[in-house]
Design a protein around this motif. Sequence first.
Motif, mmCIF file in Angstrom:
data_model
loop_
_atom_site.group_PDB
_atom_site.id
_atom_site.type_symbol
_atom_site.label_atom_id
_atom_site.label_comp_id
_atom_site.label_asym_id
_atom_site.label_seq_id
_atom_site.Cartn_x
_atom_site.Cartn_y
_atom_site.Cartn_z
ATOM 1 N N LYS A 80 43.610 8.434 28.997
ATOM 2 C CA LYS A 80 44.837 7.680 28.731
ATOM 3 C C LYS A 80 46.030 8.626 28.662
ATOM 4 C CE LYS A 80 46.966 4.557 25.379
ATOM 5 N NZ LYS A 80 46.847 3.904 24.041
ATOM 6 N N ASP A 81 47.113 8.231 29.294
ATOM 7 C CA ASP A 81 48.372 8.976 29.328
ATOM 8 C C ASP A 81 48.350 10.167 30.288
ATOM 9 O OD1 ASP A 81 49.472 7.240 27.408
ATOM 10 O OD2 ASP A 81 48.707 8.477 25.767
ATOM 11 N N TYR A 82 47.297 10.311 31.101
ATOM 12 C CA TYR A 82 47.245 11.367 32.113
ATOM 13 C C TYR A 82 47.223 10.735 33.501
ATOM 14 C CZ TYR A 82 46.217 14.779 28.460
ATOM 15 O OH TYR A 82 46.302 15.582 27.349
ATOM 16 N N ASN A 83 47.612 11.526 34.506
ATOM 17 C CA ASN A 83 47.596 11.019 35.875
ATOM 18 C C ASN A 83 47.305 12.140 36.865
ATOM 19 O OD1 ASN A 83 50.201 12.260 36.840
ATOM 20 N ND2 ASN A 83 51.017 11.010 35.157
ATOM 21 N N ARG A 84 47.145 11.778 38.120
ATOM 22 C CA ARG A 84 46.768 12.715 39.172
ATOM 23 C C ARG A 84 47.756 13.860 39.320
ATOM 24 N NH1 ARG A 84 45.717 11.027 45.448
ATOM 25 N NH2 ARG A 84 43.728 10.291 44.612
ATOM 26 N N ASP A 85 49.031 13.596 39.121
ATOM 27 C CA ASP A 85 50.039 14.602 39.441
ATOM 28 C C ASP A 85 50.246 15.655 38.358
ATOM 29 O OD1 ASP A 85 50.616 13.796 42.014
ATOM 30 O OD2 ASP A 85 52.041 12.274 41.342
ATOM 31 N N GLN A 86 49.412 15.667 37.353
ATOM 32 C CA GLN A 86 49.510 16.699 36.321
ATOM 33 C C GLN A 86 48.510 17.816 36.612
ATOM 34 O OE1 GLN A 86 49.288 13.515 33.056
ATOM 35 N NE2 GLN A 86 50.282 15.233 32.003
ATOM 36 N N PRO A 87 48.999 19.000 36.981
ATOM 37 C CA PRO A 87 48.077 20.125 37.191
ATOM 38 C C PRO A 87 47.459 20.551 35.866
ATOM 39 C CG PRO A 87 50.348 20.884 37.273
ATOM 40 C CD PRO A 87 50.404 19.384 37.178
ATOM 41 N N GLN A 88 46.224 21.028 35.917
ATOM 42 C CA GLN A 88 45.498 21.399 34.705
ATOM 43 C C GLN A 88 44.997 22.838 34.796
ATOM 44 O OE1 GLN A 88 45.388 19.504 32.035
ATOM 45 N NE2 GLN A 88 46.344 17.727 33.026
ATOM 46 N N LEU A 89 45.016 23.500 33.662
ATOM 47 C CA LEU A 89 44.587 24.893 33.569
ATOM 48 C C LEU A 89 43.081 25.007 33.789
ATOM 49 C CD1 LEU A 89 45.112 27.872 32.827
ATOM 50 C CD2 LEU A 89 44.932 27.200 30.417
ATOM 51 N N GLY A 90 42.689 25.831 34.742
ATOM 52 C CA GLY A 90 41.274 25.995 35.053
ATOM 53 C C GLY A 90 40.593 27.095 34.274
ATOM 54 N N TRP A 91 41.375 27.866 33.492
ATOM 55 C CA TRP A 91 40.813 29.024 32.804
ATOM 56 C C TRP A 91 39.961 29.843 33.789
ATOM 57 C CZ3 TRP A 91 42.721 31.194 28.674
ATOM 58 C CH2 TRP A 91 43.360 30.425 27.699
ATOM 59 N N SER A 92 38.691 30.097 33.482
ATOM 60 C CA SER A 92 37.904 31.003 34.333
ATOM 61 C C SER A 92 37.504 30.400 35.672
ATOM 62 C CB SER A 92 36.659 31.489 33.582
ATOM 63 O OG SER A 92 37.016 32.461 32.630
ATOM 64 N N MET A 93 37.767 29.126 35.918
ATOM 65 C CA MET A 93 37.619 28.634 37.289
ATOM 66 C C MET A 93 38.570 29.391 38.218
ATOM 67 S SD MET A 93 36.698 24.590 37.389
ATOM 68 C CE MET A 93 38.352 23.930 37.164
ATOM 69 N N THR A 94 39.616 29.986 37.631
ATOM 70 C CA THR A 94 40.551 30.789 38.414
ATOM 71 C C THR A 94 39.852 31.964 39.072
ATOM 72 O OG1 THR A 94 42.213 30.228 36.733
ATOM 73 C CG2 THR A 94 42.795 31.942 38.331
ATOM 74 N N LYS A 95 38.795 32.487 38.448
ATOM 75 C CA LYS A 95 38.050 33.590 39.046
ATOM 76 C C LYS A 95 37.523 33.183 40.422
ATOM 77 C CE LYS A 95 36.546 35.621 34.620
ATOM 78 N NZ LYS A 95 37.380 34.831 33.706
ATOM 79 N N SER A 96 37.038 31.959 40.529
ATOM 80 C CA SER A 96 36.523 31.474 41.811
ATOM 81 C C SER A 96 37.647 31.297 42.826
ATOM 82 C CB SER A 96 35.754 30.166 41.612
ATOM 83 O OG SER A 96 34.701 30.333 40.684
ATOM 84 N N LEU A 97 38.810 30.859 42.379
ATOM 85 C CA LEU A 97 39.968 30.782 43.263
ATOM 86 C C LEU A 97 40.351 32.178 43.750
ATOM 87 C CD1 LEU A 97 42.429 29.539 44.613
ATOM 88 C CD2 LEU A 97 43.535 29.385 42.367
ATOM 89 N N THR A 98 40.320 33.153 42.852
ATOM 90 C CA THR A 98 40.601 34.532 43.247
ATOM 91 C C THR A 98 39.616 35.002 44.313
ATOM 92 O OG1 THR A 98 41.546 35.053 41.085
ATOM 93 C CG2 THR A 98 40.748 36.911 42.392
ATOM 94 N N ALA A 99 38.346 34.632 44.152
ATOM 95 C CA ALA A 99 37.331 34.998 45.139
ATOM 96 C C ALA A 99 37.639 34.375 46.500
ATOM 97 C CB ALA A 99 35.950 34.547 44.664
ATOM 98 N N LEU A 100 38.099 33.137 46.505
ATOM 99 C CA LEU A 100 38.415 32.476 47.778
ATOM 100 C C LEU A 100 39.612 33.135 48.456
ATOM 101 C CD1 LEU A 100 37.874 28.738 46.758
ATOM 102 C CD2 LEU A 100 36.299 30.241 47.998
ATOM 103 N N ILE A 101 40.579 33.584 47.664
ATOM 104 C CA ILE A 101 41.713 34.316 48.250
ATOM 105 C C ILE A 101 41.213 35.624 48.863
ATOM 106 C CG2 ILE A 101 43.918 35.438 47.761
ATOM 107 C CD1 ILE A 101 44.272 33.393 45.457
ATOM 108 N N ALA A 102 40.334 36.321 48.137
ATOM 109 C CA ALA A 102 39.748 37.548 48.681
ATOM 110 C C ALA A 102 38.962 37.251 49.952
ATOM 111 C CB ALA A 102 38.851 38.211 47.643
ATOM 112 N N GLY A 103 38.246 36.123 49.963
ATOM 113 C CA GLY A 103 37.498 35.735 51.154
ATOM 114 C C GLY A 103 38.410 35.483 52.345
ATOM 115 N N ALA A 104 39.566 34.863 52.074
ATOM 116 C CA ALA A 104 40.531 34.637 53.153
ATOM 117 C C ALA A 104 41.077 35.963 53.675
ATOM 118 C CB ALA A 104 41.670 33.753 52.649
ATOM 119 N N MET A 105 41.349 36.899 52.755
ATOM 120 C CA MET A 105 41.852 38.210 53.179
ATOM 121 C C MET A 105 40.798 38.973 53.972
ATOM 122 S SD MET A 105 44.265 39.477 50.006
ATOM 123 C CE MET A 105 44.684 40.996 50.862
ATOM 124 N N ALA A 106 39.537 38.846 53.578
ATOM 125 C CA ALA A 106 38.455 39.478 54.349
ATOM 126 C C ALA A 106 38.350 38.850 55.739
ATOM 127 C CB ALA A 106 37.134 39.347 53.597
#
Length: 474
Positions: free
Chosen positions: A198-224
Amino acid sequence: MDNTPVTRRHASRLALACLTALAVQGAQANLIDDIPAGTGYAALEMCTRTMQSRDDYLRVRWYYTVPVVQPLSAVWMVDYVPGVKVNVRSWVPFITNPRTAIYRKGLGCTIVPPGTTEAAVRAQPFKAIDMPAPSSHSWPMGEAAADATGLSASQLALLKARGDQIFSESTSKVSQKKNSIAFLVAYKGRLIHERYAKDYNRDQPQLGWSMTKSLTALIAGAMATDGRLSLDAPVGLPQWSGSAKATITWKQLLNMAPGLAWTEGYTGAGDTTDMLFSQADEGSWAAEHPLTSTPGTVFNYSTGSPNIAMLRMRQLLGGSHQALYNYYQQRLLMPLGIRQGIIEPDASGTPVGGARGILRPVDWLRLGQLVSQGGQWQGQTLINANAMNFLLAGSPATAEYGGYIWRQPTSKEIPADLINRIPADTVMFLGHLGQFTVIVPSKQLVVVRMGVSLDMDSTKRDVFGTVADLVDQL
């Protein structure tokens, strides 16, 4: 100034009680050590969730922040300036340890640690990328609503029942709530279920905490994939030149096995909170830790490692935060249709790759879908097979972990009675306070749960019970 609604005299008694309790119990280090972690955590939490995620201040303060930083809230003072900054400090003499988190549009929030000024951080040049207009096409390329067409009545009932369970609360105690915010499911490349609190919607970005590590890995994968780094080559951090650390490879760094000393603690005694809330250049600070084991041989979970990776990726892209921001936006996020996605930077301007990724839940789901599809997206190779296979494979140091991505085999995150129902190819992005992106490539299934869980046992059972049931019935 927004002060806690207790009198100064009552707060003083509470502070004395807290100090006494900690001294008697020896809990979590001592309050003096914990206060910089607590004030920093509270300032950044309230800043990010209210100014970047556009959440309600009172809810964030009392329901999401206070339970995590106790007993700090008995002795804190909070200055909250909407859209500008949050300052949190203790009024206890000699241990005020103030921490300020400032908000910058397009960048999110940043801690201004000791030795750094707000003016200097705000003066850093930055220009946000213009996002294309949202598309009305179906997910994942567009912003159309979830489409459950073709699901049976029993499958629809299962999704509703599991969602009801995920959003349910078994207690009225604020300190024990699950606080689910979002629950989404993609199946065979299609968004089939999407639900928010309740009171939340799709357009609110949310903090992923350590899920960010996986995003960092995907950026590294793109650079590789682009030939901007080689996974088998040394990381090449200039400050490691001429030392034994110069042999650390990208694979070893991404496997959480660089051999560096690190204590993944979340009190004042831990490296993680010291780095996140008291260091201006987090990657460089983490990189200065001594080598204590042969690189590649010992798994040591570290929020410092992805910050080192981000620092080096920034250098490889020319040295500016703008260049790294432009790269991950244009090369990875925009092709996926991800909007409003950022990784908050530290005071030096380097994205905090270990903890501060903020994306809409539907966009975390897109990242999971990319992994499920082996790095392929709409006929494009965003991450090539060599890089993706490395990210998903168990490392020489542990079968439980790949390249900043958790794996099903022997995972301690999955309740023991459920692990045999979870397919062996399951991989996961996991984050503090119950952030989950669970990916089952063999079933073309991706599940996202986000929130601020203070009851992780129940939350893990909710999430993995849902995955197991979906695997059985979809």
